[in-house]
Design a protein around this motif. Structure first.
Motif, short mmCIF file in Angstrom:
data_model
loop_
_atom_site.label_atom_id
_atom_site.label_comp_id
_atom_site.label_asym_id
_atom_site.label_seq_id
_atom_site.Cartn_x
_atom_site.Cartn_y
_atom_site.Cartn_z
N ASP A 244 -23.54 -48.98 -2.87
CA ASP A 244 -24.08 -48.33 -1.68
C ASP A 244 -23.25 -47.09 -1.31
O ASP A 244 -23.79 -46.05 -0.96
CB ASP A 244 -24.12 -49.29 -0.49
N ARG A 245 -21.93 -47.22 -1.41
CA ARG A 245 -21.04 -46.11 -1.05
C ARG A 245 -21.22 -44.93 -2.00
O ARG A 245 -21.30 -43.78 -1.57
CB ARG A 245 -19.59 -46.58 -1.05
N ASP B 11 -33.82 -44.70 -2.14
CA ASP B 11 -33.80 -43.77 -1.01
C ASP B 11 -33.90 -42.31 -1.45
O ASP B 11 -33.11 -41.47 -1.04
CB ASP B 11 -32.54 -43.97 -0.17
N ASP C 152 -28.52 -33.20 -1.21
CA ASP C 152 -28.72 -32.22 -0.14
C ASP C 152 -28.08 -30.88 -0.50
O ASP C 152 -28.62 -29.82 -0.18
CB ASP C 152 -28.15 -32.74 1.18
N LEU D 252 -23.82 -44.24 -3.87
CA LEU D 252 -25.15 -43.64 -3.68
C LEU D 252 -25.21 -42.80 -2.42
O LEU D 252 -25.86 -41.76 -2.39
CB LEU D 252 -26.23 -44.72 -3.68
N ARG D 253 -24.50 -43.21 -1.37
CA ARG D 253 -24.42 -42.40 -0.15
C ARG D 253 -23.74 -41.06 -0.48
O ARG D 253 -24.19 -40.00 -0.05
CB ARG D 253 -23.65 -43.16 0.94
N HIS D 254 -22.68 -41.11 -1.26
CA HIS D 254 -21.97 -39.91 -1.69
C HIS D 254 -22.90 -39.00 -2.51
O HIS D 254 -22.97 -37.79 -2.27
CB HIS D 254 -20.76 -40.35 -2.55
N GLU D 255 -23.64 -39.58 -3.43
CA GLU D 255 -24.52 -38.79 -4.29
C GLU D 255 -25.69 -38.20 -3.52
O GLU D 255 -26.15 -37.10 -3.85
CB GLU D 255 -25.01 -39.63 -5.47
N ARG D 256 -26.16 -38.88 -2.47
CA ARG D 256 -27.24 -38.32 -1.66
C ARG D 256 -26.80 -37.03 -0.95
O ARG D 256 -27.61 -36.14 -0.73
CB ARG D 256 -27.78 -39.35 -0.67
N VAL D 257 -25.52 -36.93 -0.62
CA VAL D 257 -25.01 -35.67 -0.05
C VAL D 257 -25.10 -34.57 -1.11
O VAL D 257 -25.48 -33.43 -0.81
CB VAL D 257 -23.57 -35.83 0.47
N TYR E 70 -29.26 -39.08 -10.34
CA TYR E 70 -27.87 -39.50 -10.50
C TYR E 70 -27.73 -40.12 -11.88
O TYR E 70 -28.37 -41.12 -12.19
CB TYR E 70 -27.48 -40.48 -9.40
N ASP F 277 -16.21 -42.51 -0.28
CA ASP F 277 -17.45 -43.01 -0.86
C ASP F 277 -17.55 -42.67 -2.34
O ASP F 277 -18.09 -43.43 -3.14
CB ASP F 277 -18.67 -42.45 -0.12
#
Length: 100
Positions: free
Chosen positions: A47-48, A15, A58, A50-55, A39, A91
């Motif tokens: 998944d959690r 993603d 941003d 990676l969601r944290h790292e996507r922030v 990362y 996360d």
């Protein structure tokens, strides 16, 4: 630049996040480190997380090369660092998931 040469594990795009596994512990902080959209980790991937790292991706986009300085100024305690709080302490594995 650091992820590919040091990675001893799988490198994949998830993603929009480039995940480099199998790095030596000195190459990242805590469970992993986000640099731009990359990362870096030993093998802390879920998944959690990676969601944290996507922030954090941003945040890199928003602040650019100022981000590492701003992050450092925010402090090393993730429970008080507003960038970690924004990315999600649960996360990121900094606090236990609350019962819902």
């Amino acid at each position: 630049m650091i992820g590919l040469p040091l990675s001893q594990g799988r490198v994949e795009r998830v993603d929009g996040l480039i995940v480099c596994r199998g790095l030596p512990k000195w190459a990242y902080a805590r469970g992993g480190t986000c640099v731009g959209s990359v990362y870096l980790t030993g093998n802390v991937v879920s998944d959690r997380v990676l969601r944290h790292e996507r922030v954090h991706v941003d945040q890199w986009k928003k602040y650019g090369l100022l981000f590492p300085i701003l992050y450092w100024l925010a402090g090393s305690d993730p429970l008080k660092n507003h960038f970690e709080i924004e990315a999600g302490l649960e996360d990121g594995g900094y606090v236990r998931r609350s019962a819902r």
